[in-house]
Write an enzyme that holds these catalytic residues in place. Structure first.
Site, PDB file in Angstrom:
ATOM      1  CG  HIS A  59     -10.410   4.735  -0.266  1.00 40.09           C
ATOM      2  ND1 HIS A  59      -9.267   5.236  -0.826  1.00 40.09           N
ATOM      3  CD2 HIS A  59     -10.007   3.986   0.799  1.00 40.09           C
ATOM      4  CE1 HIS A  59      -8.217   4.821  -0.134  1.00 40.09           C
ATOM      5  NE2 HIS A  59      -8.638   4.052   0.851  1.00 40.09           N
ATOM      6  CB  CYS A  93      -5.234   6.095  -2.694  1.00 40.11           C
ATOM      7  SG  CYS A  93      -4.011   5.132  -3.556  1.00 40.11           S
ATOM      8  CB  CYS A 125      -0.890  -0.001   1.235  1.00 43.42           C
ATOM      9  SG  CYS A 125      -1.784   1.552   1.475  1.00 43.42           S
ATOM     10  CB  THR A 142      -3.705   4.174   5.019  1.00 41.76           C
ATOM     11  OG1 THR A 142      -4.445   3.001   5.328  1.00 41.76           O
ATOM     12  CG2 THR A 142      -2.665   3.863   3.963  1.00 41.76           C
ATOM     13  CE1 TYR A 178      -8.738   0.645  -0.665  1.00 37.19           C
ATOM     14  CE2 TYR A 178      -9.101  -1.622  -0.012  1.00 37.19           C
ATOM     15  CZ  TYR A 178      -8.757  -0.325   0.306  1.00 37.19           C
ATOM     16  OH  TYR A 178      -8.415  -0.005   1.595  1.00 37.19           O
TER      17      TYR A 178
END
Lengths: 107, 493
Positions: free
Chosen positions: B293, B104, B100, B191, B297
């Site tokens: 979001h 984003c 990751c 994150t 992915y």
């Protein structure tokens, strides 16, 4: 003749784009041994990465797939050659050679 | 300011006074900490690739606010082409990091706050949209990382914000002043929060009038007074502390990062407030951020999947099993699943549309279908990778054993390294270490530090599976489908 090189973003290229460029450049070694052209020279195909706002006689767009999504809005150019798969080197070399020779003859 | 390089980004982090805690201690030099460093490297590559002609077409965009070239992560999507390029950029970065890359959430927050503030201002006469445009211009001009933070700790899931035993379980306003507000609470699972310059805070769910103090969105510097972070540990994380750690890490350079971000009465000036008790717009902001979001992915996990599929194919080669038909079929199945996720990411982008504010929004139904698939397919892809890899992935000795000169007092007089290298060789022409490396890489994604990003984040990141099912139910157009059936079946009511 200035040749601006533009790559797509390379999200999932089906071939080695920079390797393909190297092979194309190898056909024009006599014209220029440096990949950083920022000027034009009649009768020679001088390559360099296309810079935002730049003007080129030929824009060579090397895309990793046939979607060919690379944006060319930031450049001005006379002719555009765009490839989306490997195996196009003879065609690219032929076109750039033709354009170079036409320019040299003042066409 | 020009686009930063990765090295410049890392240096910029050193200037921050971010308060970080881990393993019961305050971490002063978190930039160079071996557990945190891989996640910083991941963000750094989002800067470096923006300078690389081979990737700049995806990694950069032209700002609609300033006309300047900016990193695409700071961009407001101006077309469906921009939405597609976002997904492609994420796939690229997943391929480059197998992790990751954390940037984003900021991009998705920018786009959702931009459109929501515009519509909120129209209804309430507020000035949040102008506030936000100024803020985003500052972010774009300085090429900063922003953690888009949505998820609160939430406490008792059966209770609304104001009904919790502890009111701080959701971020809320505790004081309104002439020059700003004071907020308290926390955001969990954040994150990339530690290595972000800024945080952009949003509500975690819709808010009712009685709970309007929880309807708050704002921006804050990561090192603001009253703000601190607690690093979330990951499976096998302390392997990074081992001497000469390399092979056993599986992915030495890159990794993800999550943290708990605590706000203990933090002051937010007026020009950084984007929602303040306008509870009727909290749901819109949540829904839009979640939509973006869930689209994300369909790119990032696909890129990681690309590397995992490659690793599975490599280990099959190293094991000498690459010609077996079931191996070939499993690699096909992994590819099919991975590209299906990509199809969803591209589809919800292609079907995007302009918001009232002018930036582009993805198709919500298709984005939720995308994320629903992401809650399942990576698990199957990684299961197949484990199947192909074999049990050695979890039973092999450590790097220290393979490299040990320690003589074993037996008849052959070989060292520990020689014994382990001998017995864990696969095909003759591939060094044992290469086989170990690729097995450790798969282990890292299947159940090591990167499993956080590839597995559990696929399940719960951008909303748990049920959240998507609720949205699919809302957007599924069931009434129209009933009418279609009636017409074909000749039913006249």
């Amino acid at each position: 003749m200035r040749v601006g090189v533009k790559f797509c973003g390379g999200c999932n290229p089906r071939y080695d784009r920079s390797g393909e460029l190297d092979k194309i450049l190898s056909h024009f070694e006599k014209d220029s041994d440096a990949f950083a052209a920022d000027h034009a020279e009649k009768g020679k195909a001088l390559f360099g990465f296309a810079k935002e706002g730049g003007a080129y006689d030929v824009l060579l767009v090397i895309c990793g797939c046939n979607n060919q999504c690379a944006s060319t809005d930031d450049y001005t150019f006379g002719k555009k050659i765009s490839i989306g798969e490997t195996g196009n080197i003879p065609m690219v070399v032929r076109l750039i050679t033709e354009y170079r020779d036409e320019e040299a003859q003042g066409a | 300011m020009a686009l930063m390089t990765g090295a410049e980004y890392i240096e910029s982090l050193r200037k921050l006074n971010t308060q970080v805690y881990m393993f019961g201690q305050k971490i002063d030099n978190w930039v160079d900490h071996p557990i945190i460093k891989p996640s910083i490297n991941c963000v750094a590559i989002t800067y470096d690739l923006a300078h690389d002609p081979e990737y700049a077409d995806l990694m950069t965009a032209t700002s609609n606010l300033t006309g300047n070239k900016i990193n695409r992560f700071s961009h407001l999507h101006q077309s469906t082409d921009d939405l597609r390029k976002k997904v492609k950029m994420q796939r690229l970065l997943g391929q480059k990091t197998a992790s990751c890359f954390q940037r984003c959430v900021g991009m998705d927050a920018f786009n959702s706050v931009f459109s929501t503030t515009y519509e909120c201002d129209k209804v309430h006469g507020t000035h949040y949209h102008e506030n936000f445009k100024k803020y985003l211009t500052y972010i774009q001009d300085n090429d900063l990382i922003v953690d888009g933070a949505m998820t609160d700790p939430k406490g008792d899931r059966g209770l609304a914000q104001g009904a919790q035993a502890d009111p701080d379980l959701f971020v809320h306003i505790v004081e309104k002043r002439e020059d700003g507000i004071v907020v308290r609470g926390a955001k969990a699972h954040q994150t990339g929060s530690i290595n972000s310059h800024e945080h952009l805070i949003m509500p975690t769910q819709a808010v009712s009038e009685g709970d309007k103090k929880y309807a708050v969105a704002f921006a804050i510097e990561s090192d603001a007074e009253g703000l601190f972070m607690v690093y979330g540990r990951q499976s096998c994380d302390t392997r990074k502390l081992e001497k000469d750690a390399d092979v056993d890490l599986g992915n030495k350079k890159f990794g993800g990062q999550e943290a708990l971000v605590v706000f203990d009465d933090v002051f937010i000036p007026n020009d950084r407030i984007f929602l303040c008790e306008e509870y009727d717009f909290a749901g819109m902001l949540v829904e839009r951020f979640a939509g973006y979001h869930r689209q994300s992915y369909g790119g990032c996990k696909v890129g990681v999947g690309d590397v995992l599929i490659g690793a599975a194919a490599l280990v099959a080669d190293y094991n000498g099993a690459q010609k077996a038909s079931h191996i070939k079929d499993k690699l096909i199945e992994m590819t099919h699943l991975n590209e299906t996720l990509y199809c969803c990411g591209i589809a919800c982008s292609a079907e995007g549309y302009p918001t009232e504010a002018g930036n582009y929004q993805i198709d919500l139904l298709l984005a939720n279908v995308c994320k629903q698939n992401v809650t399942r397919f990576p698990y199957e892809i990684v299961r197949l990778a484990e199947d192909i890899a074999g049990g050695l992935m979890v039973t092999m000795p450590s790097q220290a054993d393979f490299r040990s000169d320690l003589k074993i007092p037996t008849k052959s007089d070989l060292s520990l390294g020689e014994w382990t290298t001998k017995f864990f060789k696969g095909v003759a022409d591939v060094p044992t270490e290469n086989r170990m490396r690729i097995l450790r890489f798969i282990e890292n994604i299947a159940l090591g530090a990167s499993a956080v990003g590839y597995r559990t984040e696929s399940m719960h990141g951008a909303g748990s599976p049920q959240a998507q099912r609720i949205m699919i139910a809302r957007q599924g157009n069931l009434a129209a489908k009933k009418e279609l059936a009636k017409v074909i079946a000749g039913i006249v009511d």
